[in-house]
Scaffold this motif. Sequence first.
Motif, PDB file in Angstrom:
ATOM      1  N   LYS A  51       0.859  -1.186   0.000  1.00  0.00           N
ATOM      2  CA  LYS A  51       0.000   0.000   0.000  1.00  0.00           C
ATOM      3  C   LYS A  51       0.898   1.241   0.000  1.00  0.00           C
ATOM      4  N   GLU A  52       0.533   2.221  -0.821  1.00  0.00           N
ATOM      5  CA  GLU A  52       1.370   3.418  -1.047  1.00  0.00           C
ATOM      6  C   GLU A  52       1.874   4.059   0.246  1.00  0.00           C
ATOM      7  N   GLN A  53       1.006   4.193   1.231  1.00  0.00           N
ATOM      8  CA  GLN A  53       1.383   4.893   2.461  1.00  0.00           C
ATOM      9  C   GLN A  53       2.346   4.099   3.339  1.00  0.00           C
ATOM     10  N   HIS A  54       2.621   2.842   2.983  1.00  0.00           N
ATOM     11  CA  HIS A  54       3.484   1.983   3.800  1.00  0.00           C
ATOM     12  C   HIS A  54       4.738   1.505   3.072  1.00  0.00           C
ATOM     13  N   ASN A  67       7.884   2.631   2.510  1.00  0.00           N
ATOM     14  CA  ASN A  67       9.177   2.653   3.201  1.00  0.00           C
ATOM     15  C   ASN A  67       9.220   1.663   4.350  1.00  0.00           C
ATOM     16  N   GLU A  68       8.166   1.623   5.123  1.00  0.00           N
ATOM     17  CA  GLU A  68       8.105   0.733   6.279  1.00  0.00           C
ATOM     18  C   GLU A  68       8.168  -0.739   5.859  1.00  0.00           C
ATOM     19  N   VAL A  69       7.391  -1.111   4.860  1.00  0.00           N
ATOM     20  CA  VAL A  69       7.369  -2.503   4.425  1.00  0.00           C
ATOM     21  C   VAL A  69       8.665  -2.861   3.708  1.00  0.00           C
ATOM     22  N   PHE A  70       9.239  -1.942   2.950  1.00  0.00           N
ATOM     23  CA  PHE A  70      10.522  -2.225   2.309  1.00  0.00           C
ATOM     24  C   PHE A  70      11.588  -2.548   3.360  1.00  0.00           C
ATOM     25  N   LYS A  71      11.595  -1.835   4.466  1.00  0.00           N
ATOM     26  CA  LYS A  71      12.542  -2.137   5.552  1.00  0.00           C
ATOM     27  C   LYS A  71      12.309  -3.546   6.087  1.00  0.00           C
ATOM     28  N   GLY A 118      -1.893  -5.746   7.136  1.00  0.00           N
ATOM     29  CA  GLY A 118      -2.695  -4.572   6.811  1.00  0.00           C
ATOM     30  C   GLY A 118      -1.972  -3.544   5.950  1.00  0.00           C
ATOM     31  N   LYS A 119      -0.714  -3.799   5.610  1.00  0.00           N
ATOM     32  CA  LYS A 119       0.090  -2.846   4.841  1.00  0.00           C
ATOM     33  C   LYS A 119       0.372  -3.323   3.423  1.00  0.00           C
TER      34      LYS A 119
END
Length: 98
Positions: A13-16, A18-22, A83-84
């Motif tokens: 999901k666009e808003q996540h 950076n977080e999910v890539f980490k 959820g991301k």
Amino acid sequence: MENVIVSAKVKIKEQHINEVFKQLSLLHKLTHENDEGCIQYDLHKDYNSGNTYVFIETWENQEYLNAHERKEHFLTFVKNVEGKIEDLEITKLEKLRI
């Protein structure tokens, strides 16, 4: 027993992103450090989509893949991205001997 090849396509999901890539990067690192039977575990970015990544994995056999899916680092990844993820497509492949 034959090797198991897995393609795991993750659309974030666009808003996540950076977080999910980490989390993807951490999963990559910890899998290489901790998983027996892992021949290949490479993370790729889709050229046409800034929020889509693909793991290409090769496991010695299904038992090693099953063990990977029970490891703490894998379970933590699943929990941390809940959820991301917009879409997840997992494909198991068999290499043809031609």
